[in-house]
Design a protein around this motif. Structure first.
Motif, PDB file in Angstrom:
ATOM      1  N   GLU A 116       4.191  14.205 -17.882  1.00  0.00           N
ATOM      2  CA  GLU A 116       4.998  14.317 -17.064  1.00  0.00           C
ATOM      3  C   GLU A 116       4.811  13.529 -15.661  1.00  0.00           C
ATOM      4  N   HIS A 117       3.598  12.894 -15.597  1.00  0.00           N
ATOM      5  CA  HIS A 117       3.300  11.952 -14.459  1.00  0.00           C
ATOM      6  C   HIS A 117       2.583  10.693 -14.788  1.00  0.00           C
ATOM      7  N   ALA A 118       2.883   9.592 -14.310  1.00  0.00           N
ATOM      8  CA  ALA A 118       1.920   8.454 -14.618  1.00  0.00           C
ATOM      9  C   ALA A 118       2.114   7.582 -13.093  1.00  0.00           C
ATOM     10  N   ASN A 119       0.501   6.969 -13.233  1.00  0.00           N
ATOM     11  CA  ASN A 119       0.271   6.375 -12.055  1.00  0.00           C
ATOM     12  C   ASN A 119      -0.102   4.983 -12.518  1.00  0.00           C
ATOM     13  N   VAL A 120       0.550   3.876 -12.459  1.00  0.00           N
ATOM     14  CA  VAL A 120       0.364   2.794 -12.923  1.00  0.00           C
ATOM     15  C   VAL A 120      -0.221   1.631 -11.893  1.00  0.00           C
ATOM     16  N   GLN A 121      -0.973   1.983 -10.856  1.00  0.00           N
ATOM     17  CA  GLN A 121      -1.554   0.907  -9.893  1.00  0.00           C
ATOM     18  C   GLN A 121      -3.070   0.929 -10.172  1.00  0.00           C
ATOM     19  N   PRO A 122      -3.675   1.528 -10.954  1.00  0.00           N
ATOM     20  CA  PRO A 122      -5.160   1.352 -11.360  1.00  0.00           C
ATOM     21  C   PRO A 122      -5.492  -0.268 -11.607  1.00  0.00           C
ATOM     22  N   GLU A 169       0.886  -1.112  -0.052  1.00  0.00           N
ATOM     23  CA  GLU A 169      -0.148  -0.002  -0.113  1.00  0.00           C
ATOM     24  C   GLU A 169       0.791   1.286   0.077  1.00  0.00           C
ATOM     25  N   GLY A 170       0.451   2.340  -0.596  1.00  0.00           N
ATOM     26  CA  GLY A 170       1.173   3.420  -0.843  1.00  0.00           C
ATOM     27  C   GLY A 170       2.028   3.343  -2.236  1.00  0.00           C
ATOM     28  N   TYR A 171       3.219   4.422  -2.183  1.00  0.00           N
ATOM     29  CA  TYR A 171       3.664   4.633  -3.260  1.00  0.00           C
ATOM     30  C   TYR A 171       5.318   4.251  -3.023  1.00  0.00           C
ATOM     31  N   PRO A 172       5.922   4.134  -4.025  1.00  0.00           N
ATOM     32  CA  PRO A 172       7.616   3.902  -3.791  1.00  0.00           C
ATOM     33  C   PRO A 172       8.079   4.923  -2.896  1.00  0.00           C
ATOM     34  N   GLY A 173       8.956   4.446  -1.835  1.00  0.00           N
ATOM     35  CA  GLY A 173       9.488   5.030  -0.887  1.00  0.00           C
ATOM     36  C   GLY A 173       8.576   5.747   0.264  1.00  0.00           C
ATOM     37  N   SER A 174       7.424   5.489   0.171  1.00  0.00           N
ATOM     38  CA  SER A 174       6.300   5.930   1.261  1.00  0.00           C
ATOM     39  C   SER A 174       5.267   4.828   1.311  1.00  0.00           C
ATOM     40  N   ARG A 175       5.643   3.518   1.777  1.00  0.00           N
ATOM     41  CA  ARG A 175       4.850   2.375   1.995  1.00  0.00           C
ATOM     42  C   ARG A 175       4.328   2.269   3.123  1.00  0.00           C
ATOM     43  N   TYR A 176       2.997   1.645   3.582  1.00  0.00           N
ATOM     44  CA  TYR A 176       2.588   1.302   4.691  1.00  0.00           C
ATOM     45  C   TYR A 176       2.984  -0.036   5.062  1.00  0.00           C
ATOM     46  N   ASP A 192      -2.790  10.679  -7.619  1.00  0.00           N
ATOM     47  CA  ASP A 192      -2.318   9.651  -6.802  1.00  0.00           C
ATOM     48  C   ASP A 192      -3.121   9.497  -5.669  1.00  0.00           C
ATOM     49  N   ARG A 193      -3.596  10.653  -5.089  1.00  0.00           N
ATOM     50  CA  ARG A 193      -4.484  10.408  -3.802  1.00  0.00           C
ATOM     51  C   ARG A 193      -5.723   9.640  -4.064  1.00  0.00           C
ATOM     52  N   ALA A 194      -6.241  10.046  -5.305  1.00  0.00           N
ATOM     53  CA  ALA A 194      -7.624   9.482  -5.805  1.00  0.00           C
ATOM     54  C   ALA A 194      -7.198   8.087  -6.073  1.00  0.00           C
ATOM     55  N   VAL A 195      -6.109   7.567  -6.601  1.00  0.00           N
ATOM     56  CA  VAL A 195      -5.830   6.187  -6.665  1.00  0.00           C
ATOM     57  C   VAL A 195      -5.795   5.372  -5.334  1.00  0.00           C
ATOM     58  N   PHE A 196      -4.966   6.032  -4.890  1.00  0.00           N
ATOM     59  CA  PHE A 196      -4.443   5.249  -3.254  1.00  0.00           C
ATOM     60  C   PHE A 196      -4.573   6.647  -2.400  1.00  0.00           C
ATOM     61  N   PRO A 197      -5.263   6.835  -1.246  1.00  0.00           N
ATOM     62  CA  PRO A 197      -6.177   5.659  -0.710  1.00  0.00           C
ATOM     63  C   PRO A 197      -7.605   5.776  -1.054  1.00  0.00           C
ATOM     64  N   PHE A 198      -7.756   6.625  -1.691  1.00  0.00           N
ATOM     65  CA  PHE A 198      -9.580   6.940  -2.092  1.00  0.00           C
ATOM     66  C   PHE A 198     -10.090   5.803  -2.851  1.00  0.00           C
ATOM     67  N   THR A 199      -9.710   5.322  -3.835  1.00  0.00           N
ATOM     68  CA  THR A 199     -10.422   4.180  -4.521  1.00  0.00           C
ATOM     69  C   THR A 199      -9.803   2.816  -4.472  1.00  0.00           C
ATOM     70  N   GLN A 200      -8.721   2.598  -4.110  1.00  0.00           N
ATOM     71  CA  GLN A 200      -8.136   1.410  -3.900  1.00  0.00           C
ATOM     72  C   GLN A 200      -7.183   1.246  -2.704  1.00  0.00           C
ATOM     73  N   GLY A 201      -6.983  -0.053  -2.509  1.00  0.00           N
ATOM     74  CA  GLY A 201      -5.898  -0.505  -1.410  1.00  0.00           C
ATOM     75  C   GLY A 201      -4.546  -0.688  -2.097  1.00  0.00           C
ATOM     76  N   GLY A 202      -4.062  -1.979  -1.589  1.00  0.00           N
ATOM     77  CA  GLY A 202      -2.855  -2.284  -1.952  1.00  0.00           C
ATOM     78  C   GLY A 202      -2.449  -2.532  -3.570  1.00  0.00           C
ATOM     79  N   ALA A 203      -1.478  -2.176  -4.012  1.00  0.00           N
ATOM     80  CA  ALA A 203      -1.208  -2.128  -5.433  1.00  0.00           C
ATOM     81  C   ALA A 203      -0.618  -3.763  -5.706  1.00  0.00           C
ATOM     82  N   GLN A 204      -1.350  -4.242  -6.880  1.00  0.00           N
ATOM     83  CA  GLN A 204      -0.904  -5.526  -7.546  1.00  0.00           C
ATOM     84  C   GLN A 204       0.538  -5.379  -7.987  1.00  0.00           C
ATOM     85  N   MET A 205       1.559  -5.874  -7.122  1.00  0.00           N
ATOM     86  CA  MET A 205       2.964  -5.613  -7.684  1.00  0.00           C
ATOM     87  C   MET A 205       3.466  -6.418  -8.872  1.00  0.00           C
TER      88      MET A 205
END
Length: 409
Positions: free
Chosen positions: A92-98, A60-67, A254-267
């Motif tokens: 400029e930015h990409a979120n690959v967790q959805p 859960e979270g993002y690289p360098g800032s995980r739970y 990023d906040r909309a993906v986690f923690p608002f709509t999803q939990g742990g990323a599927q690594m």
């Protein structure tokens, strides 16, 4: 160091019932023509990442800032995926967790909108997605959607109507994108209309994003505030989603993906996305993307010669939507007869009418190595199958696919 090998052999020993299911599906994919526009064959490398031990890791979270602890390797995997996606699409930015395209759209709405806001999107009867305002979907329940359509004669997006609706309803956001529109959207026109009414522009590029990666379709990235996409379909990666945007929306996304709509990323999936992005950056993939389009145009022309009515008069993408009514059939009946012959595709809504047509794509058969001569042959197989000669056509389909096995011999 031990290495996990031959997972199918392990499954056969431990759970033969499920092993039979997987073997059956593998045979189904190999023995039929897979023409569902949203499907493709991943590479063996993508499959290897999906079946890796990264599936064991909670992150859960993002690289360098995980739970969770122990994320040193999955952090690197996600950073690689993000950097490759940014470079591939010039974002400029990409979120690959959805987890999916729908998850990406949900996060985009969460980043920019509040419940009750008005949103302008392609109407469902014209090719809009469930997330574009279906009353059965969160989008239709939480937001006030207004649908735009297409010109009755050409089947092309009516940009004058889009502009008029935007000025009349003053939406908070405009969505451009479709699941069955075979032409390139004019992103610059959507951007201009959005600016006229002070709306955000969201591009749902789930279908064309793979063509964008290969330089075979225009990119929405320079025009849209947020781009939502899937990583399968033409992009040929694992089933999943991603979001591209400018730096000004990065934190909100990023906040909309986690923690608002999803939990742990599927690594394991994120690692597979990184592999696919790397593959899509190669000259070989660019060649593939252009071949997908060439195949679709040839197949559309060949189907039209066989009596189908091709919507918009052709295609610019991997997508073809067609009406079999001139052949005396509706979409569901045509799909059923084609399925009996081993030709798998979908039905879709057709503009200005209650009937359903068929929707197909050339991404998977192009991955198998088929070219324009095979597209002409496929159109002939369509015609024979729709005449009710399913058994004989099925044999011919098997003979064709045997020449082009998706994963080699």
């Amino acid at each position: 160091m031990s290495v996990i090998t031959q997972p199918t052999d392990v499954l056969r020993q431990q759970d033969p019932q499920m092993a039979d299911v997987l073997a059956g599906e593998q045979q189904r994919q190999a023995a039929g023509l897979q023409l569902i526009a949203a499907e493709n064959f991943t590479s063996k490398a993508v499959l290897a990442a999906l079946g890796s031990t990264l599936s064991n890791k909670y992150a859960e979270g993002y690289p360098g800032s995980r739970y969770h602890g122990g994320c040193e390797y999955v952090d690197v995997a996600e950073q690689i995926a993000v950097e490759r996606a940014k470079a591939l699409f010039g974002a400029e930015h990409a979120n690959v967790q959805p987890h999916s395209g729908s998850s990406a759209v949900l996060a985009a709405y969460a980043a920019l909108l509040r419940p009750g806001d008005t949103v302008l999107a392609m109407g469902l009867p014209y090719g809009g997605h469930l997330t574009h305002g279906s009353p059965a979907n969160f989008s239709g329940r939480w937001f006030d959607f207004v649908g735009y359509g297409v010109d009755a004669e050409t089947g092309l997006i009516d940009y004058r109507q889009v502009q008029e609706l935007a000025h009349a309803r003053r939406p908070k956001a405009i969505v451009c994108g479709s699941i069955s529109y075979p032409r390139h959207p004019e992103y610059s026109a959507f951007r201009e209309i959005a600016d006229e009414v002070g709306a955000y522009l969201i591009a749902d590029a789930a279908h064309p994003i793979g063509l964008v990666a290969g330089g075979a379709a225009p990119s929405p990235v320079p025009y849209a505030d947020i781009v939502c996409a899937t990583t399968h379909k033409v992009l040929r990666g694992p089933r999943g989603g991603m979001i591209l945007c400018g730096s000004e929306f990065a934190e909100r996304v990023d906040r909309a993906v986690f923690p608002f709509t999803q939990g742990g990323a599927q690594m394991h999936t994120i690692a597979a996305k990184a592999v696919a992005f790397g593959e899509a950056a190669t000259p070989a993939f660019a060649t593939y993307a252009h071949r997908v389009v060439a195949n679709a145009r040839t197949l559309a022309d060949a189907l039209e010669a066989r009596g189908f009515a091709i919507t918009t008069g052709g295609t610019d993408t991997h997508l073809i939507t067609a009406d079999p009514a001139p052949l005396g059939l509706d979409g569901p009946t045509a799909r059923g007869r084609l399925a009996a012959a081993g030709i798998v595709l979908d039905t879709c809504a057709l503009p200005y009418g209650d009937q359903r047509g068929i929707r197909l794509g050339t991404a998977a058969v192009t991955t198998q190595g088929m070219g324009e001569p095979q597209m002409v042959e496929i159109a002939a197989l369509f015609a024979r199958a729709l005449r009710g000669d399913g058994a004989k056509t099925r044999t011919e389909v098997t003979d064709l696919t045997r020449e082009f096995p998706p994963y080699g011999e």
